[in-house]
Design an enzyme around this catalytic site. Structure first.
Site, PDB file in Angstrom:
ATOM      1  CB  VAL A 297      11.967  39.709  68.990  1.00 43.90           C
ATOM      2  CG1 VAL A 297      12.240  40.380  70.341  1.00 43.90           C
ATOM      3  CG2 VAL A 297      10.650  39.457  68.753  1.00 43.90           C
ATOM      4  CB  CYS A 298      16.125  41.959  70.215  1.00 41.42           C
ATOM      5  SG  CYS A 298      17.590  42.598  71.039  1.00 41.42           S
TER       6      CYS A 298
END
Length: 330
Positions: A120-121
């Site tokens: 994520v990210c």
């Protein structure tokens, strides 16, 4: 990563979410809530919850997020334990995590037991440090894409997608894109109907239109408010007027050449592209907040014709004005 057979549709899938000091809170809680909601929906229908969730980190004292909220977490799992999905969060602490032999070695070893690995990210930096993105397509937060590409030249960084899947490796864009990625994982596991039910429950799109570039460009304009805020206000008040380079430069009190150079330096885009984005932004508001006909909106926002506005919407949002209205009007 070795290839693992796809798990049975009725299997209980273990998902480990890796956190580290100064992890981004929503990078953890957003995807976790998607899986928890899927469990609740399946259980309420009389089925067995499909996911077993486990938050892990180094040590046995939990982890403090960058938001100052402490998260209870288990120590890092042993490498040989079976695992369906390894999900690596991002956040301000990812630089230290990606430089930590403990985290990097654990991710590298744990991935060999996982059916799939996701980030994520900025969690993509930890995957890259572990060598999992070598030669693969990947994405991270829009403001960090260039840095990821420069630091790991073998990674094929794509700055626009909300998430990217390359074989068993999934990476997602900034923060809330982790929710989009988790919904895609649920759809792969349990089918579209369950994923759509989760999305409806969480009041989010199952697949949102467009990519993260539309957000980064708009934010870049907002970041330029100190220098060109007055000009942007003037543009928004004159969307149907002549907004050529000469007109903008005159309004800014600069020569065309100087204006073009300074504007691109501050915003990262040309004046013409910025005008297009501001016109699209105005049209988006009118489409979602009024019943004004599309043709009239195209004229009011300075596109001149419906077809010109349609092409701009497709280029910037990957959706037509009519489809945008149907999705966003309540």
């Amino acid at each position: 990563m070795p290839k693992h057979p796809r798990s049975s549709p009725n299997a209980i899938r273990t998902i480990e979410v890796l956190a580290f000091p100064a992890v981004q809170l929503l990078d953890v809680t957003g995807p976790v809530q998607v899986f928890v909601s899927a469990n609740d929906l399946v259980a309420n229908a009389g089925g067995t919850p499909p996911y077993r969730l486990k938050l892990v980190t180094q040590g046995d004292e939990g982890v403090m997020s960058s938001a100052g909220v402490a998260l209870t977490a288990s120590p890092l799992s042993r490498h040989g334990e079976p695992l369906d999905t390894l999900l690596v969060a991002g956040g301000p602490g990812v630089e230290a995590a990606a430089a930590s032999p403990v985290f990097v070695d654990w991710v590298r070893q744990r991935s060999t037991r996982a059916h799939r690995v996701a980030s994520v990210c900025t969690g993509a930096f930890l995957l890259a440090a572990a060598g999992l993105l070598e030669g693969r397509r990947a994405v991270t937060h829009w403001k960090d894409c260039t840095r990821l590409a420069q630091r790991y030249p073998s990674v094929r960084v794509e700055p626009d997608p909300i998430f990217v899947r390359d074989g068993p490796i999934w990476t997602s864009a900034g923060v809330t894109a982790g929710i989009d990625l988790a919904l895609a994982l649920v759809e792969e596991d349990l089918g579209r109907s369950v994923a759509l039910a989760v999305a409806r429950h969480l009041v989010v799109f199952l697949k949102r239109p467009g990519g993260q570039a539309q957000f980064s460009a708009t934010l870049a304009l907002q970041a330029a408010e100190d220098r060109f805020g007055a000009l942007h206000d003037w543009i928004n008040d004159h969307l149907s007027d002549d907004l050529s380079l000469s007109a903008l430069a005159e309004q800014a009190g600069m020569s065309e050449r100087s204006f073009s150079r300074h504007y691109a330096e501050v915003t990262g885009q040309t004046p013409a592209r910025a005008v297009e984005r501001l016109r699209v932004e105005a049209a988006r508001r009118l489409l979602s907040e009024s019943g004004t006909p599309v043709k009239r909106i195209s004229q009011r926002c300075g596109f001149g014709s419906e077809e010109t506005m349609r092409r701009s919407f497709l280029r910037l949002l990957a959706v037509t004005p009519q489809d945008y209205r149907s999705r966003f009007t309540f």
